[in-house]
Design a protein around this motif. Structure first.
Motif, PDB file in Angstrom:
ATOM      1  N   ILE A   3     -19.302 -53.160  50.199  1.00 43.99           N
ATOM      2  CA  ILE A   3     -20.673 -52.757  49.918  1.00 43.99           C
ATOM      3  C   ILE A   3     -21.567 -53.974  50.171  1.00 43.99           C
ATOM      4  O   ILE A   3     -21.064 -55.103  50.290  1.00 43.99           O
ATOM      5  N   HIS A  17     -20.654 -50.054  35.881  1.00 48.80           N
ATOM      6  CA  HIS A  17     -21.747 -50.214  36.840  1.00 48.80           C
ATOM      7  C   HIS A  17     -22.678 -49.011  36.772  1.00 48.80           C
ATOM      8  O   HIS A  17     -22.995 -48.384  37.796  1.00 48.80           O
ATOM      9  N   ASN A  18     -23.069 -48.652  35.590  1.00 48.64           N
ATOM     10  CA  ASN A  18     -23.872 -47.472  35.330  1.00 48.64           C
ATOM     11  C   ASN A  18     -24.474 -47.612  33.938  1.00 48.64           C
ATOM     12  O   ASN A  18     -23.982 -48.403  33.149  1.00 48.64           O
ATOM     13  N   GLY A  44     -15.177 -44.039  43.737  1.00 50.42           N
ATOM     14  CA  GLY A  44     -16.204 -45.032  43.411  1.00 50.42           C
ATOM     15  C   GLY A  44     -15.948 -45.538  42.011  1.00 50.42           C
ATOM     16  O   GLY A  44     -16.795 -45.480  41.119  1.00 50.42           O
ATOM     17  N   SER A  45     -14.738 -46.058  41.822  1.00 51.37           N
ATOM     18  CA  SER A  45     -14.250 -46.398  40.466  1.00 51.37           C
ATOM     19  C   SER A  45     -14.774 -47.733  39.948  1.00 51.37           C
ATOM     20  O   SER A  45     -14.516 -48.095  38.798  1.00 51.37           O
ATOM     21  N   GLY A  46     -15.518 -48.476  40.798  1.00 52.11           N
ATOM     22  CA  GLY A  46     -16.128 -49.719  40.342  1.00 52.11           C
ATOM     23  C   GLY A  46     -15.097 -50.703  39.827  1.00 52.11           C
ATOM     24  O   GLY A  46     -14.052 -50.924  40.446  1.00 52.11           O
ATOM     25  N   ILE A  65     -10.650 -45.341  43.654  1.00 51.97           N
ATOM     26  CA  ILE A  65     -10.914 -45.859  45.001  1.00 51.97           C
ATOM     27  C   ILE A  65     -12.308 -46.435  45.011  1.00 51.97           C
ATOM     28  O   ILE A  65     -13.261 -45.772  44.572  1.00 51.97           O
ATOM     29  N   ASP A  94     -12.870 -46.737  51.515  1.00 52.87           N
ATOM     30  CA  ASP A  94     -13.947 -45.750  51.535  1.00 52.87           C
ATOM     31  C   ASP A  94     -13.422 -44.453  50.920  1.00 52.87           C
ATOM     32  O   ASP A  94     -12.421 -43.921  51.376  1.00 52.87           O
ATOM     33  N   ALA A  95     -14.091 -43.963  49.902  1.00 50.05           N
ATOM     34  CA  ALA A  95     -13.631 -42.747  49.219  1.00 50.05           C
ATOM     35  C   ALA A  95     -14.122 -41.472  49.906  1.00 50.05           C
ATOM     36  O   ALA A  95     -13.715 -40.374  49.525  1.00 50.05           O
ATOM     37  N   ALA A  96     -14.982 -41.605  50.915  1.00 46.71           N
ATOM     38  CA  ALA A  96     -15.492 -40.414  51.618  1.00 46.71           C
ATOM     39  C   ALA A  96     -14.310 -39.649  52.204  1.00 46.71           C
ATOM     40  O   ALA A  96     -13.485 -40.218  52.916  1.00 46.71           O
ATOM     41  N   GLY A 111     -21.776 -41.767  39.436  1.00 48.61           N
ATOM     42  CA  GLY A 111     -22.835 -42.639  39.956  1.00 48.61           C
ATOM     43  C   GLY A 111     -22.587 -43.079  41.381  1.00 48.61           C
ATOM     44  O   GLY A 111     -22.920 -44.218  41.735  1.00 48.61           O
ATOM     45  N   TRP A 114     -23.315 -40.223  46.805  1.00 48.65           N
ATOM     46  CA  TRP A 114     -23.522 -40.355  48.248  1.00 48.65           C
ATOM     47  C   TRP A 114     -22.171 -40.305  48.968  1.00 48.65           C
ATOM     48  O   TRP A 114     -22.108 -40.020  50.154  1.00 48.65           O
ATOM     49  N   ILE A 115     -21.072 -40.572  48.232  1.00 52.15           N
ATOM     50  CA  ILE A 115     -19.726 -40.527  48.827  1.00 52.15           C
ATOM     51  C   ILE A 115     -19.480 -39.150  49.450  1.00 52.15           C
ATOM     52  O   ILE A 115     -18.830 -39.043  50.486  1.00 52.15           O
TER      53      ILE A 115
HETATM   54  N1  SAH Z   1     -18.041 -45.336  38.721  1.00 46.77           N
HETATM   55  C1  SAH Z   1     -18.180 -46.769  38.517  1.00 46.77           C
HETATM   56  C2  SAH Z   1     -19.019 -47.455  39.593  1.00 46.77           C
HETATM   57  C3  SAH Z   1     -20.383 -46.859  39.849  1.00 46.77           C
HETATM   58  S1  SAH Z   1     -21.408 -47.827  40.904  1.00 46.77           S
HETATM   59  C4  SAH Z   1     -18.751 -47.058  37.152  1.00 46.77           C
HETATM   60  O1  SAH Z   1     -19.317 -46.149  36.536  1.00 46.77           O
HETATM   61  O2  SAH Z   1     -18.675 -48.199  36.688  1.00 46.77           O
HETATM   62  C5  SAH Z   1     -21.054 -47.134  42.487  1.00 46.77           C
HETATM   63  C6  SAH Z   1     -19.712 -47.607  43.033  1.00 46.77           C
HETATM   64  O3  SAH Z   1     -19.455 -46.943  44.264  1.00 46.77           O
HETATM   65  C7  SAH Z   1     -19.630 -49.098  43.328  1.00 46.77           C
HETATM   66  O4  SAH Z   1     -18.516 -49.625  42.666  1.00 46.77           O
HETATM   67  C8  SAH Z   1     -19.466 -49.176  44.844  1.00 46.77           C
HETATM   68  O5  SAH Z   1     -18.658 -50.263  45.247  1.00 46.77           O
HETATM   69  C9  SAH Z   1     -18.800 -47.858  45.131  1.00 46.77           C
HETATM   70  N2  SAH Z   1     -18.950 -47.306  46.473  1.00 46.77           N
HETATM   71  C10 SAH Z   1     -20.079 -47.200  47.211  1.00 46.77           C
HETATM   72  N3  SAH Z   1     -19.824 -46.538  48.361  1.00 46.77           N
HETATM   73  C11 SAH Z   1     -18.508 -46.208  48.332  1.00 46.77           C
HETATM   74  C12 SAH Z   1     -17.623 -45.505  49.225  1.00 46.77           C
HETATM   75  N4  SAH Z   1     -18.068 -45.000  50.375  1.00 46.77           N
HETATM   76  N5  SAH Z   1     -16.332 -45.359  48.867  1.00 46.77           N
HETATM   77  C13 SAH Z   1     -15.861 -45.875  47.696  1.00 46.77           C
HETATM   78  N6  SAH Z   1     -16.647 -46.537  46.823  1.00 46.77           N
HETATM   79  C14 SAH Z   1     -17.940 -46.696  47.133  1.00 46.77           C
END
Ligand code: SAH
Length: 249
Positions: A3, A17-18, A44-46, A65, A94-96, A111, A114-115
């Motif tokens: 990122i 991260h939220n 998007g497990s941060g 992921i 990439d989690a997409a 959060g 967009w994935i």
């Molecule tokens: N769910 C987590 C993180 C939320 S922030 C929490 O609540 O703490 C958004 C996260 O999405 C960030 O960690 C960022 O690195 C991740 N991210 C952004 N685009 C992504 C993608 N295409 N695939 C996987 N992770 C992604």
């Protein structure tokens, strides 16, 4: 693959991260009535706080992921620290389009919708990993107060007022997509501060340690403007919540 580096700097000290606090995450875990051994997928497990604490508190098995190498490494360290490294797996990527091999009881995207190119697409993506009777978790902003102008929406870091709905409309939109809303845990202004204000000390310390970094000017500008912007806009106008959904189909 990663990122933008600015996030890895400003959120390097965040576990969540939220605008969720550890207490709210625990409330959500308890609200879902998780059973030991239940499989949880998190796109998007941060830094992995949700999966690691739920593994510790409820005995879940988790896969996360995330595209940030920094956050993913933090997640692995957190799993070791909480003694759940044998229950949770963190993948950097990439989690997409990611669908799990084994069906899960809970499929989450907190959060980072967009994935899946938005809420509807993310619901479709998560549903492909979900076993019968499973629960989808979506973390998403909504308007706490409708911004009176597009300018106010932009100051909340949205592209437009139309990016988000008011809470009742957001809940109705899940219904229209064929989902029952079966639980929710909402952020509040104080938990927004935990997410936003926690960046300020991180930025200040990073600036003191990295005055000549190519991003120093940008971080300095953010540190100077963010407290006032947050207080005037995000804190007043933006809500946020995690919504637990079950398909009616
Ligand atoms: N769910 C987590 C993180 C939320 S922030 C929490 O609540 O703490 C958004 C996260 O999405 C960030 O960690 C960022 O690195 C991740 N991210 C952004 N685009 C992504 C993608 N295409 N695939 C996987 N992770 C992604």
């Amino acid at each position: 693959m990663d990122i933008p580096r600015i996030f890895n700097i400003t959120e390097s000290a965040h576990r969540i991260h939220n605008p969720m606090t550890p207490e709210k995450l625990a409330t959500l875990g308890a609200a879902l009535r998780l059973e030991a051994g239940a499989r949880v997928l998190d796109l998007g497990s941060g830094s992995g706080e949700m999966l690691c604490t739920w593994a510790r508190d409820h005995g879940i098995i988790g896969v996360g992921i995330d595209m940030s190498q920094t956050f993913n490494e933090q997640a692995k360290r957190r799993a070791e620290e909480l003694g759940v490294a044998d229950q949770v797996t963190f993948i950097h990527g990439d989690a997409a389009g990611h669908v799990s091999d084994e069906k899960v009881s809970v499929a989450a995207c907190i959060g980072a919708t967009w994935i899946g190119a938005g809420v509807a697409g993310t619901l479709e993506l998560l549903a492909r990993s979900l076993g019968p009777g499973g629960i989808i978790l979506i973390g998403e902003p909504y308007w706490r107060q409708l911004p009176p102008t597009e300018e106010v929406a932009k100051r909340c870091l949205a592209d437009s007022v139309s990016d988000f709905l008011m809470l009742p409309e957001l809940l109705a939109s899940f219904d229209h997509l064929g989902y029952d809303v079966v639980e929710m845990v909402l952020a509040d202004q104080d938990s927004w501060d935990r997410y936003e204000a926690a960046k300020w000390l991180t930025m200040r310390r990073w600036l003191d340690a990295n005055p000549d970094d190519e991003l120093a000017k940008e971080v300095r500008a953010q540190l100077s403007s963010e407290p006032v912007r947050h207080a005037a806009y995000t804190r007043e106008y933006l809500g946020w919540g995690v919504f637990a959904l079950m398909s009616r189909r």
